[in-house]
Design a protein around this motif. Structure first.
Motif, short mmCIF file in Angstrom:
data_model
loop_
_atom_site.label_atom_id
_atom_site.label_comp_id
_atom_site.label_asym_id
_atom_site.label_seq_id
_atom_site.Cartn_x
_atom_site.Cartn_y
_atom_site.Cartn_z
N THR A 1 98.67 -14.66 37.22
CA THR A 1 99.74 -15.83 37.01
C THR A 1 99.60 -16.38 35.98
O THR A 1 100.18 -17.25 35.26
CB THR A 1 99.57 -16.89 38.16
OG1 THR A 1 98.34 -17.56 38.26
CG2 THR A 1 100.16 -16.14 39.52
N GLY A 2 98.41 -16.39 35.03
CA GLY A 2 97.97 -16.92 33.75
C GLY A 2 98.78 -16.52 32.77
O GLY A 2 99.28 -15.44 32.61
N THR A 3 99.16 -17.58 31.89
CA THR A 3 100.32 -16.98 30.85
C THR A 3 99.59 -16.87 29.46
O THR A 3 100.15 -16.91 28.19
CB THR A 3 101.36 -18.31 30.73
OG1 THR A 3 100.69 -19.39 30.47
CG2 THR A 3 102.03 -18.38 31.82
N GLU A 4 98.01 -17.14 29.37
CA GLU A 4 97.69 -17.05 28.06
C GLU A 4 96.45 -15.81 28.41
O GLU A 4 95.65 -15.63 29.37
CB GLU A 4 96.57 -18.18 27.57
CG GLU A 4 97.91 -19.34 27.24
CD GLU A 4 97.06 -20.44 27.00
OE1 GLU A 4 96.35 -20.06 25.56
OE2 GLU A 4 97.25 -21.32 27.39
N TRP A 5 96.28 -14.87 27.38
CA TRP A 5 95.35 -13.68 27.30
C TRP A 5 94.47 -13.85 26.11
O TRP A 5 94.96 -13.32 24.96
CB TRP A 5 95.90 -12.48 27.52
CG TRP A 5 95.01 -11.26 27.65
CD1 TRP A 5 94.74 -10.57 26.40
CD2 TRP A 5 94.26 -10.98 28.94
NE1 TRP A 5 93.73 -9.53 27.05
CE2 TRP A 5 93.61 -9.85 28.40
CE3 TRP A 5 94.13 -11.30 30.11
CZ2 TRP A 5 92.69 -9.06 29.27
CZ3 TRP A 5 93.45 -10.60 30.80
CH2 TRP A 5 92.59 -9.48 30.68
N THR A 6 93.21 -14.62 26.05
CA THR A 6 92.19 -14.80 25.14
C THR A 6 91.12 -14.42 25.38
O THR A 6 90.16 -15.14 25.32
CB THR A 6 92.60 -15.86 24.29
OG1 THR A 6 92.25 -16.96 25.46
CG2 THR A 6 93.82 -16.23 23.74
N PRO A 7 90.70 -13.25 26.03
CA PRO A 7 89.13 -13.20 26.45
C PRO A 7 88.27 -12.96 25.31
O PRO A 7 86.97 -13.08 25.68
CB PRO A 7 89.41 -11.94 27.39
CG PRO A 7 90.72 -11.23 26.66
CD PRO A 7 91.46 -12.19 26.42
N LEU A 8 88.59 -12.74 24.26
CA LEU A 8 87.87 -12.47 23.04
C LEU A 8 87.48 -13.61 22.18
O LEU A 8 86.78 -13.63 21.23
CB LEU A 8 88.18 -11.31 22.25
CG LEU A 8 88.36 -9.90 23.13
CD1 LEU A 8 89.00 -8.85 21.98
CD2 LEU A 8 87.14 -9.44 23.70
N LEU A 9 88.33 -14.58 22.60
CA LEU A 9 88.33 -16.23 21.88
C LEU A 9 87.95 -17.08 22.80
O LEU A 9 87.89 -17.00 23.88
CB LEU A 9 89.62 -16.22 21.09
CG LEU A 9 90.26 -15.01 20.27
CD1 LEU A 9 91.50 -15.44 20.06
CD2 LEU A 9 89.34 -14.91 19.11
N LYS A 10 87.41 -18.36 22.06
CA LYS A 10 87.11 -19.45 22.87
C LYS A 10 88.17 -20.51 22.64
O LYS A 10 88.70 -20.59 21.38
CB LYS A 10 85.80 -20.02 22.43
CG LYS A 10 84.46 -19.12 22.40
CD LYS A 10 84.40 -18.86 23.88
CE LYS A 10 82.91 -17.94 24.20
NZ LYS A 10 82.65 -17.40 25.36
#
Length: 296
Positions: A53-62
């Motif tokens: 359900t999350g609307t952000e995908w930034t696994p490579l960033l902090k």
């Protein structure tokens, strides 16, 4: 001599074919097991609800976010856009080849159209960058160099042969007696095609659409080159997006250490992609099997 060796020969052939079938099944099962094993490790650290359900995908960033919706939205945007390109053209071509073209013309043109399926997808991606995207930017100046629309166009061209070939085969499988009965009642060629042949073959045609869309969902190189690498929750085809396959390519380049949560996102995204395409393929195969039973 030959008669005495014949059971041994047939036994060897049977055993060889069994080994080939077993290898295919074991490889498939192995892929599924690895996907599930690594995905379970990923979901130890990331709740399933946040992933879905999350609307952000930034696994490579902090800070890191692991919501797959932007990747899922990008994948569906490309799949839907490519279907809009391929379905009308593919269905129209299939109807012409099946109902209007001469057998000689069909025998020449259909193999030529199917050659499109043999062109490497990286060629389509290159065509999107140097040819399709500049045209889109001339029409819509706000479009970026990398945009979902150019990916939709080239992927639509890629899945055309599948729609044409499957739909034409389904239309050809409609019994001649149905066409003859409609003609005997006074229907012209167009009425026979639209009111008899198409409704009779509709379920199979829809199955061909689903199989082609599954192919579009799984496409990698063309989409990676054309659409860019910006995971974004948007339905605007003029913006850069990222699909699930494109993300897997990005992380698989070797810069991400194995065993980290960033590395395990590959398997979580791969599992989501696998479930999506498998569901569509199962539905399509079920519909095709129903069509086959109807005309046996």
């Amino acid at each position: 001599m030959w008669n005495s060796l014949r059971p041994v020969y047939e036994g060897l052939v049977h055993f060889s074919l069994f080994i080939c079938a077993s290898i295919s099944v074991l490889v498939t099962v192995g892929i599924v097991i690895i996907l599930l094993y690594e995905s379970v490790k990923f979901f130890y650290d990331v709740p399933v609800l946040e992933f879905l359900t999350g609307t952000e995908w930034t696994p490579l960033l902090k800070p890191q976010h692991f919501g797959i919706l932007p990747l899922l939205c990008g994948t569906m945007l490309v799949a839907g856009g490519s279907a809009l390109v391929a379905v009308p053209i593919g269905l129209g071509t299939a109807i012409y080849l099946s109902e209007y073209a001469s057998p000689r013309f069909r025998d020449i043109v259909k193999p030529i159209l199917e050659i499109l399926a043999g062109i490497p997808s990286v060629v389509y991606g290159f065509m999107a960058i140097v040819f399709v995207s500049p045209i889109i930017r001339q029409i819509f100046p706000s479009a970026g160099v990398f945009n979902a629309a150019s990916a939709c166009v080239v992927v639509g061209i890629m899945i055309l042969p599948m729609i044409i070939s499957l739909s034409e085969d389904i239309l050809q499988s409609v019994p001649i007696s149905l066409r003859a009965a409609a003609s005997a009642l006074g229907a012209n060629k167009f009425e026979v095609t639209v009111r008899v042949v198409l409704p009779a073959a509709m379920s199979g045609i829809i199955a061909s659409f689903l199989l082609a869309i599954s192919r579009a969902i799984g496409e990698t190189m063309a989409v990676t080159l054309a659409a860019g690498a910006t995971p974004k929750l948007t339905l605007n085809p003029l913006e850069s997006i990222q699909t699930m396959t494109a993300y897997i390519v990005q992380v698989s380049l070797g810069d991400t250490p194995a065993g980290t949560i960033e590395y395990r996102t590959i398997f979580a995204v791969g599992l989501a992609l696998f479930v999506t395409t498998m569901t569509m393929n199962v539905i399509a195969q079920y519909i095709l099997s129903r069509v086959g039973e109807r005309y046996e």
